[in-house]
Design an enzyme around this catalytic site. Sequence first.
Site, PDB file in Angstrom:
ATOM      1  N   GLU A  34      42.680  25.131  37.216  1.00  0.00           N
ATOM      2  CA  GLU A  34      41.457  25.611  37.855  1.00  0.00           C
ATOM      3  C   GLU A  34      40.492  26.124  36.804  1.00  0.00           C
ATOM      4  O   GLU A  34      40.857  26.345  35.657  1.00  0.00           O
ATOM      5  CB  GLU A  34      41.792  26.723  38.853  1.00  0.00           C
ATOM      6  CG  GLU A  34      42.520  26.209  40.088  1.00  0.00           C
ATOM      7  CD  GLU A  34      42.738  27.268  41.139  1.00  0.00           C
ATOM      8  OE1 GLU A  34      42.740  28.469  40.800  1.00  0.00           O
ATOM      9  OE2 GLU A  34      42.918  26.905  42.310  1.00  0.00           O
ATOM     10  N   ARG A  68      36.996  37.902  38.398  1.00  0.00           N
ATOM     11  CA  ARG A  68      38.388  37.494  38.586  1.00  0.00           C
ATOM     12  C   ARG A  68      38.592  36.052  38.149  1.00  0.00           C
ATOM     13  O   ARG A  68      37.847  35.157  38.537  1.00  0.00           O
ATOM     14  CB  ARG A  68      38.744  37.610  40.067  1.00  0.00           C
ATOM     15  CG  ARG A  68      40.080  36.988  40.403  1.00  0.00           C
ATOM     16  CD  ARG A  68      40.258  36.868  41.895  1.00  0.00           C
ATOM     17  NE  ARG A  68      39.382  35.874  42.463  1.00  0.00           N
ATOM     18  CZ  ARG A  68      39.762  34.983  43.389  1.00  0.00           C
ATOM     19  NH1 ARG A  68      41.001  34.989  43.839  1.00  0.00           N
ATOM     20  NH2 ARG A  68      38.900  34.114  43.870  1.00  0.00           N
ATOM     21  N   HIS A 126      33.097  35.859  47.880  1.00  0.00           N
ATOM     22  CA  HIS A 126      34.477  35.362  47.928  1.00  0.00           C
ATOM     23  C   HIS A 126      35.532  36.397  47.553  1.00  0.00           C
ATOM     24  O   HIS A 126      36.612  36.409  48.110  1.00  0.00           O
ATOM     25  CB  HIS A 126      34.585  34.166  46.985  1.00  0.00           C
ATOM     26  CG  HIS A 126      35.922  33.491  47.036  1.00  0.00           C
ATOM     27  ND1 HIS A 126      36.491  33.078  48.222  1.00  0.00           N
ATOM     28  CD2 HIS A 126      36.799  33.154  46.061  1.00  0.00           C
ATOM     29  CE1 HIS A 126      37.662  32.519  47.968  1.00  0.00           C
ATOM     30  NE2 HIS A 126      37.882  32.559  46.675  1.00  0.00           N
ATOM     31  N   ARG A 184      33.640  30.831  37.644  1.00  0.00           N
ATOM     32  CA  ARG A 184      32.937  30.810  38.923  1.00  0.00           C
ATOM     33  C   ARG A 184      31.528  31.383  38.866  1.00  0.00           C
ATOM     34  O   ARG A 184      30.633  30.870  39.521  1.00  0.00           O
ATOM     35  CB  ARG A 184      33.722  31.635  39.935  1.00  0.00           C
ATOM     36  CG  ARG A 184      34.904  30.900  40.429  1.00  0.00           C
ATOM     37  CD  ARG A 184      35.577  31.686  41.506  1.00  0.00           C
ATOM     38  NE  ARG A 184      36.632  30.845  42.051  1.00  0.00           N
ATOM     39  CZ  ARG A 184      37.672  31.291  42.706  1.00  0.00           C
ATOM     40  NH1 ARG A 184      37.816  32.580  42.898  1.00  0.00           N
ATOM     41  NH2 ARG A 184      38.568  30.461  43.168  1.00  0.00           N
ATOM     42  N   HIS A 232      32.007  32.625  45.562  1.00  0.00           N
ATOM     43  CA  HIS A 232      32.642  31.322  45.345  1.00  0.00           C
ATOM     44  C   HIS A 232      31.541  30.276  45.334  1.00  0.00           C
ATOM     45  O   HIS A 232      30.678  30.272  46.197  1.00  0.00           O
ATOM     46  CB  HIS A 232      33.645  31.013  46.457  1.00  0.00           C
ATOM     47  CG  HIS A 232      34.559  29.886  46.100  1.00  0.00           C
ATOM     48  ND1 HIS A 232      34.135  28.579  46.094  1.00  0.00           N
ATOM     49  CD2 HIS A 232      35.842  29.866  45.705  1.00  0.00           C
ATOM     50  CE1 HIS A 232      35.145  27.810  45.716  1.00  0.00           C
ATOM     51  NE2 HIS A 232      36.184  28.566  45.470  1.00  0.00           N
TER      52      HIS A 232
HETATM   53  C1  LIG Z   1      39.311  31.431  51.628  1.00  0.00           C
HETATM   54  C2  LIG Z   1      40.025  32.160  50.523  1.00  0.00           C
HETATM   55  C3  LIG Z   1      40.762  31.453  49.581  1.00  0.00           C
HETATM   56  C4  LIG Z   1      41.429  32.123  48.553  1.00  0.00           C
HETATM   57  N1  LIG Z   1      42.189  31.402  47.664  1.00  0.00           N
HETATM   58  C5  LIG Z   1      42.910  32.078  46.733  1.00  0.00           C
HETATM   59  C6  LIG Z   1      43.794  31.367  45.864  1.00  0.00           C
HETATM   60  O1  LIG Z   1      43.937  30.159  45.938  1.00  0.00           O
HETATM   61  N2  LIG Z   1      44.489  32.090  44.944  1.00  0.00           N
HETATM   62  C7  LIG Z   1      44.378  33.439  44.832  1.00  0.00           C
HETATM   63  O2  LIG Z   1      45.042  34.041  43.972  1.00  0.00           O
HETATM   64  N3  LIG Z   1      43.555  34.119  45.649  1.00  0.00           N
HETATM   65  C8  LIG Z   1      42.830  33.477  46.604  1.00  0.00           C
HETATM   66  N4  LIG Z   1      42.018  34.187  47.434  1.00  0.00           N
HETATM   67  C9  LIG Z   1      41.993  35.636  47.339  1.00  0.00           C
HETATM   68  C10 LIG Z   1      43.280  36.196  47.942  1.00  0.00           C
HETATM   69  O3  LIG Z   1      43.599  35.468  49.105  1.00  0.00           O
HETATM   70  C11 LIG Z   1      43.126  37.657  48.305  1.00  0.00           C
HETATM   71  O4  LIG Z   1      42.601  38.371  47.228  1.00  0.00           O
HETATM   72  C12 LIG Z   1      44.471  38.266  48.681  1.00  0.00           C
HETATM   73  O5  LIG Z   1      45.088  37.485  49.674  1.00  0.00           O
HETATM   74  C13 LIG Z   1      44.264  39.672  49.171  1.00  0.00           C
HETATM   75  O6  LIG Z   1      45.477  40.138  49.696  1.00  0.00           O
HETATM   76  P1  LIG Z   1      45.567  41.621  50.215  1.00  0.00           P
HETATM   77  O7  LIG Z   1      46.973  41.828  50.619  1.00  0.00           O
HETATM   78  O8  LIG Z   1      44.951  42.545  49.251  1.00  0.00           O
HETATM   79  O9  LIG Z   1      44.616  41.626  51.520  1.00  0.00           O
HETATM   80  P2  LIG Z   1      44.635  40.684  52.881  1.00  0.00           P
HETATM   81  O10 LIG Z   1      45.568  39.549  52.708  1.00  0.00           O
HETATM   82  O11 LIG Z   1      43.229  40.419  53.151  1.00  0.00           O
HETATM   83  O12 LIG Z   1      45.267  41.655  53.911  1.00  0.00           O
HETATM   84  C14 LIG Z   1      44.600  42.801  54.353  1.00  0.00           C
HETATM   85  C15 LIG Z   1      45.391  43.383  55.484  1.00  0.00           C
HETATM   86  O13 LIG Z   1      44.924  44.698  55.738  1.00  0.00           O
HETATM   87  C16 LIG Z   1      44.757  44.870  57.121  1.00  0.00           C
HETATM   88  N5  LIG Z   1      43.693  45.858  57.343  1.00  0.00           N
HETATM   89  C17 LIG Z   1      42.454  45.912  56.809  1.00  0.00           C
HETATM   90  N6  LIG Z   1      41.777  46.969  57.283  1.00  0.00           N
HETATM   91  C18 LIG Z   1      42.618  47.605  58.116  1.00  0.00           C
HETATM   92  C19 LIG Z   1      42.511  48.763  58.930  1.00  0.00           C
HETATM   93  N7  LIG Z   1      41.387  49.500  58.996  1.00  0.00           N
HETATM   94  N8  LIG Z   1      43.578  49.128  59.678  1.00  0.00           N
HETATM   95  C20 LIG Z   1      44.715  48.410  59.660  1.00  0.00           C
HETATM   96  N9  LIG Z   1      44.873  47.295  58.907  1.00  0.00           N
HETATM   97  C21 LIG Z   1      43.837  46.914  58.161  1.00  0.00           C
HETATM   98  C22 LIG Z   1      44.381  43.503  57.649  1.00  0.00           C
HETATM   99  O14 LIG Z   1      44.704  43.449  59.006  1.00  0.00           O
HETATM  100  C23 LIG Z   1      45.241  42.599  56.785  1.00  0.00           C
HETATM  101  O15 LIG Z   1      46.499  42.448  57.360  1.00  0.00           O
HETATM  102  C24 LIG Z   1      41.332  33.526  48.467  1.00  0.00           C
HETATM  103  C25 LIG Z   1      40.580  34.228  49.402  1.00  0.00           C
HETATM  104  C26 LIG Z   1      39.933  33.565  50.427  1.00  0.00           C
HETATM  105  C27 LIG Z   1      39.147  34.344  51.420  1.00  0.00           C
END
Ligand SMILES: Cc1cc2nc3c(=O)[nH]c(=O)nc-3n(C[C@H](O)[C@H](O)[C@H](O)COP(=O)(O)OP(=O)(O)OC[C@H]3O[C@@H](n4cnc5c(N)ncnc54)[C@H](O)[C@@H]3O)c2cc1C
Length: 499
Positions: free
Chosen positions: A84, A352, A317, A256, A208
């Site tokens: 990538e 990032r 993104h 990016r 993105h």
């Molecule tokens: C379309 C897309 C593609 C991506 N592709 C990649 C990739 O290929 N590789 C990569 O490394 N990263 C990628 N990313 C980034 C990556 O997916 C995220 O940075 C990562 O998944 C974040 O994980 P997290 O656990 O921090 O949050 P999330 O997976 O977003 O989880 C957040 C959780 O917190 C909960 N939550 C939030 N607020 C509250 C609240 N007030 N009360 C209770 N629960 C709450 C939500 O319900 C959810 O369950 C991508 C992101 C997107 C949007």
Amino acid sequence: MTVLAKGALDEGSTAWAQGGIAAVLEPGDTFDHHVEDTMVAGAGLNDRGVVEFVVSRAPAAIERLRALGVPFAEEGGALHLTREGGHSHRRIVHVADATGWAVQEALQRAAEAHPNITLIPHQVAIDLATSRHEARYSGAGNVWGVYAVDRRTGAVNLHTARATVLATGGAGRTYLFSTAPAGATGDGIAMAWRAGARVANMEMMQFHPTCLYDLRLKNFLVTEAVRGEGGRLVNPATGKRFMESYDPERLELAPRDVVARAIDAEIKRYGLDYVHLDISHMPADFVRAHFPTIHEKLLGLGIDMTTGPIPVVPAQHYTCGGIVVDRDGRTDLPGLYAAGECTSSGLHGANRLASNSLLECFVFGEAVADHIAGAWDALPPVPAIRPWDESRVTDSDEEVVIKQNWTEIRRFMWNYVGIVRTTKRLQRAASRIRLMTDEVADYYGHFRVTPDLIELRNLLQVAELIVRSALHRHESRGLHYTLDWPDTLASPRDTVLVP
Ligand SMILES: Cc1cc2nc3c(=O)[nH]c(=O)nc-3n(C[C@H](O)[C@H](O)[C@H](O)COP(=O)(O)OP(=O)(O)OC[C@H]3O[C@@H](n4cnc5c(N)ncnc54)[C@H](O)[C@@H]3O)c2cc1C
């Protein structure tokens, strides 16, 4: 252990990740290369020690996921690696183009099967329970859990805990166009800030470059890997492959921010709605095999990526900044930890590197768990905490206030605090935030909390933190690009906001 989620368990960004997870696994690749690529993408604002910490733990994190049943793509008995933008080697493990979904499924299955884990979806955390909520105020400043509203009943419940971990994801929905899910409203960042934790580098908002341009569907991401596998960016007005004019060496594989700014510039210069991303010169079987999900989704919208170009625009993104944490995921507040996109760990710096974000979640998730397990006996027991007080509020009779403010924030953030910034535009955004803050605080003080109101309050708080951070940085670095301070200062400095 209790896990709350504000919607269904799989509604976070994790399930949406397409590309994959970065790890040094290719012969000839080294941790030093991955560290260097991460530092270059992060424009030197990264904490090198943290980058080394994460990069060196990546192969083990991938192994743990495999052991939990994530079916990573293989080729000739080894993991298949894609490349990538910004990576000097093939380094991305993946499950076709739906890596996040496979990871989410495996982790959820493991959590559901674990006797000590209780999963409670549809609980929207409102605020952290802190010393201020103790029945007998101790002044110790600890965090003791959260107050959360149950989406289905509207009741506010107190969930107490000796250790509380925020893994609440990013704040993408502060912007009009975002690839993030609807719940990415920066709740954890806003909650931690209100409770007294520092946040850092909130101005570093990643856009993105290639979100599908489709007015029915505003947040469908076309993964970086399409460019990694040969996709070209073309100006539909001139038919020219325009990255040649912006980054002649790295072309479509430039980081990016460079690609997003190039697309933004072409769109503005030629008055376009979108540019083209074209991989139709590659064999159709290759395209279908590498991008089955995207190919099928686009076909449903009348676009065949094997025979023609995909219309794309940049969209918010990834939130690089967030709650300040150390290598154990500890925040400033005793009893409060954070991991993942809601944090500023030092890994990403000013931008990032693709596929380093899921990696950060796994490495810091484990670090937090290890620290809590090790410190468990020393963590003080939870004192009596006051229940949520609803005695002075009524049901709202003016839901329109929420909708109006919500739309307004996202629009001015897009127009004034987007890819290319100026001090004047940032000040305009700041003055709108000031006006809205009183209105939203007044509304919050008088009406019963609802999920929409909670999100609006957090969105506004996070917008304020982003704008304030952007105004603080008197240079252009990584994702923060301002016409008033176009140069990069000699020594990188974090923008740290103290409550
Ligand atoms: C379309 C897309 C593609 C991506 N592709 C990649 C990739 O290929 N590789 C990569 O490394 N990263 C990628 N990313 C980034 C990556 O997916 C995220 O940075 C990562 O998944 C974040 O994980 P997290 O656990 O921090 O949050 P999330 O997976 O977003 O989880 C957040 C959780 O917190 C909960 N939550 C939030 N607020 C509250 C609240 N007030 N009360 C209770 N629960 C709450 C939500 O319900 C959810 O369950 C991508 C992101 C997107 C949007």
